[in-house]
Design a protein around this motif. Sequence first.
Motif, short mmCIF file in Angstrom:
data_model
loop_
_atom_site.label_atom_id
_atom_site.label_comp_id
_atom_site.label_asym_id
_atom_site.label_seq_id
_atom_site.Cartn_x
_atom_site.Cartn_y
_atom_site.Cartn_z
N GLY A 158 -26.02 -5.53 23.12
CA GLY A 158 -27.04 -6.18 22.55
C GLY A 158 -26.32 -6.88 21.29
O GLY A 158 -25.32 -6.83 20.70
N LYS A 159 -27.27 -7.81 20.53
CA LYS A 159 -27.11 -8.49 19.30
C LYS A 159 -27.02 -7.61 18.28
O LYS A 159 -27.91 -6.98 18.01
N SER A 160 -25.85 -7.75 17.24
CA SER A 160 -25.75 -6.70 16.24
C SER A 160 -26.94 -6.87 15.27
O SER A 160 -27.37 -5.59 15.05
N TYR A 161 -27.43 -7.74 15.26
CA TYR A 161 -28.69 -7.96 14.09
C TYR A 161 -29.86 -7.16 14.66
O TYR A 161 -30.96 -7.32 14.23
N ASN A 162 -29.74 -6.89 16.16
CA ASN A 162 -31.03 -6.22 16.71
C ASN A 162 -30.86 -5.00 16.84
O ASN A 162 -32.01 -4.10 17.26
N ILE A 163 -29.66 -4.39 16.69
CA ILE A 163 -29.50 -2.77 17.10
C ILE A 163 -29.75 -2.15 15.80
O ILE A 163 -29.19 -2.24 14.75
N PRO A 164 -30.44 -1.05 15.90
CA PRO A 164 -30.87 -0.30 14.66
C PRO A 164 -29.66 0.39 14.20
O PRO A 164 -28.56 0.85 15.01
N THR A 165 -29.42 0.39 12.93
CA THR A 165 -27.89 0.86 12.49
C THR A 165 -27.74 2.41 12.75
O THR A 165 -26.64 2.70 12.96
N GLU A 166 -28.92 3.18 12.80
CA GLU A 166 -28.63 4.48 13.09
C GLU A 166 -28.23 4.62 14.42
O GLU A 166 -27.34 5.86 14.59
N ASN A 167 -28.67 3.89 15.42
CA ASN A 167 -28.07 3.99 16.69
C ASN A 167 -26.48 3.81 16.67
O ASN A 167 -25.73 4.41 17.43
N GLU A 168 -25.98 2.89 16.03
CA GLU A 168 -24.66 2.49 15.67
C GLU A 168 -23.70 3.65 15.11
O GLU A 168 -22.68 3.81 15.39
N LEU A 169 -24.63 4.24 13.90
CA LEU A 169 -23.81 5.38 13.28
C LEU A 169 -23.71 6.68 14.08
O LEU A 169 -22.75 7.19 14.05
N ARG A 203 -3.27 -10.72 25.08
CA ARG A 203 -2.24 -10.47 23.99
C ARG A 203 -1.79 -12.17 23.60
O ARG A 203 -1.02 -12.08 22.73
N LEU A 204 -1.81 -12.82 24.75
CA LEU A 204 -1.21 -14.38 24.46
C LEU A 204 -2.33 -15.19 24.07
O LEU A 204 -2.11 -16.25 23.52
N MET A 205 -3.82 -15.17 24.49
CA MET A 205 -4.54 -16.20 24.28
C MET A 205 -4.96 -16.04 22.69
O MET A 205 -5.03 -15.18 22.08
N PRO A 206 -5.43 -17.59 22.33
CA PRO A 206 -6.06 -17.52 20.88
C PRO A 206 -7.36 -16.77 20.54
O PRO A 206 -7.96 -16.76 21.66
N LYS A 207 -7.64 -16.34 19.65
CA LYS A 207 -8.73 -15.45 19.41
C LYS A 207 -10.18 -16.23 19.64
O LYS A 207 -11.08 -15.48 20.22
N LYS A 208 -10.07 -17.66 19.34
CA LYS A 208 -11.29 -18.23 19.47
C LYS A 208 -11.53 -18.36 21.09
O LYS A 208 -12.69 -18.19 21.67
N LEU A 209 -10.37 -18.46 21.94
CA LEU A 209 -10.81 -18.58 23.39
C LEU A 209 -11.15 -17.08 23.85
O LEU A 209 -12.03 -16.86 24.59
N ILE A 210 -10.65 -15.87 23.19
CA ILE A 210 -11.06 -14.71 23.64
C ILE A 210 -12.38 -14.34 23.31
O ILE A 210 -13.11 -14.09 24.09
N LEU A 211 -12.91 -14.79 21.95
CA LEU A 211 -14.24 -14.51 21.69
C LEU A 211 -15.37 -15.49 22.60
O LEU A 211 -16.23 -14.83 23.25
N ASN A 212 -15.02 -16.66 23.13
CA ASN A 212 -15.67 -17.30 23.98
C ASN A 212 -16.05 -16.92 25.25
O ASN A 212 -16.95 -16.68 25.89
N ALA A 213 -14.72 -16.47 25.77
CA ALA A 213 -14.71 -15.88 26.98
C ALA A 213 -15.54 -14.40 27.15
O ALA A 213 -16.40 -14.22 27.97
N SER A 214 -15.13 -13.78 26.13
CA SER A 214 -16.04 -12.44 25.99
C SER A 214 -17.39 -12.33 25.82
O SER A 214 -18.23 -11.79 26.40
N TYR A 215 -17.82 -13.58 25.18
CA TYR A 215 -19.14 -13.78 24.83
C TYR A 215 -19.90 -14.11 26.30
O TYR A 215 -21.05 -13.50 26.87
N LYS A 216 -19.15 -14.83 27.06
CA LYS A 216 -19.69 -15.51 28.27
C LYS A 216 -19.89 -14.07 29.14
O LYS A 216 -20.88 -14.14 29.84
N ILE A 217 -18.98 -13.43 29.15
CA ILE A 217 -18.83 -11.96 30.16
C ILE A 217 -20.22 -10.99 29.94
O ILE A 217 -20.89 -10.69 30.60
N GLN A 218 -20.15 -10.84 28.32
CA GLN A 218 -21.21 -9.88 28.03
C GLN A 218 -22.52 -10.56 27.97
O GLN A 218 -23.70 -9.89 28.46
N ASN A 219 -22.87 -12.09 28.12
CA ASN A 219 -23.93 -12.72 28.48
C ASN A 219 -24.67 -12.28 29.89
O ASN A 219 -25.63 -12.48 29.99
#
Length: 246
Positions: free
Chosen positions: A87-98, A228-244
């Motif tokens: 889920g989106k971090s701002y929606n997840i109750p902190t106590e669940n994460e703790l 290991r090889l990809m720039p972080k921006k690409l990784i963030l974009n790819a993993s966002y699409k996967i998680q979506n």
Amino acid sequence: MLALITGASSGIGKELAIQLANKNYNLILIARRIDKLKNLRAKLKNVEVTIYQTDLTNIEQLNKLIDNIKDKKIDLFINNAGFGIVGKSYNIPTENELNMIDLNIKSLHILTKFALTHMDSGKIVNISSLAAYLPTPKLASYAATKAYVSNYSEAINYELKKANKSLKVLTVAPGPVKTEFNKVAKAKQKLKALDVKTCVKIIIKGIEKNKSLIIPGFKMKLLYFLTRLMPKKLILNASYKIQNKK
Ligand SMILES: NC(=O)c1ccc[n+]([C@@H]2O[C@H](COP(=O)([O-])OP(=O)(O)OC[C@H]3O[C@@H](n4cnc5c(N)ncnc54)[C@H](OP(=O)(O)O)[C@@H]3O)[C@@H](O)[C@H]2O)c1
């Protein structure tokens, strides 16, 4: 030979118990759902199985478990219990994460330290995740807990190697596997997941070969090397699409 497995009531932990019993390991199995552990013990007739009902996020129960196992000679110590929150971090109750941090990080840390100081030889196997190696939007805190598991375990293993100790700490980093994980994480699984039997077969092979990092499945290994090889921006974009897709 004796193997201890946390989170043995379902998924990867349960299958590890079944396949290790087939290799004649006696077992210590830990989880909260005692009925599931009892059912599993009833099926594993060829080996000695001890079960402990323990909520590993509860420090009193964790200490009681340590007291119960402190005199056992354990050959394989598998820290497998863990869960994720999607889920989106701002929606997840902190106590669940703790609570997740208490299980995925704190209990694993305490049990690893216990095993490090009580085992002269053998293997500590810490179940991390491929998510440990990439910042993962919509699975952010879970991926961060697994980054702790991987970095901690890989570093300790190197310390032991440099000190010529025969004790090893192996890290396992699976991609998606068909278990109760998604139900607990409240995620819809749309990605192709590895079947748990195949995943555990690969894990056990890796343990037998003393592989310091075990990544089940060719595609996941490839993904690991790409990250290991990809720039972080690409990784963030790819993993966002996967998680979506979840
Ligand atoms: N499945 C995947 O796609 C995947 C991918 C990468 C990594 N992993 C990792 O693999 C490990 C095993 O997960 P799984 O996929 O097999 O999921 P699972 O089927 O949900 O199994 C999780 C296990 O952890 C135990 N557990 C949960 N909370 C606990 C607590 N507070 N105290 C003690 N035990 C607890 C559960 O038992 P009780 O509920 O009975 O306590 C269960 O046996 C986890 O560390 C997970 O992060 C899974």
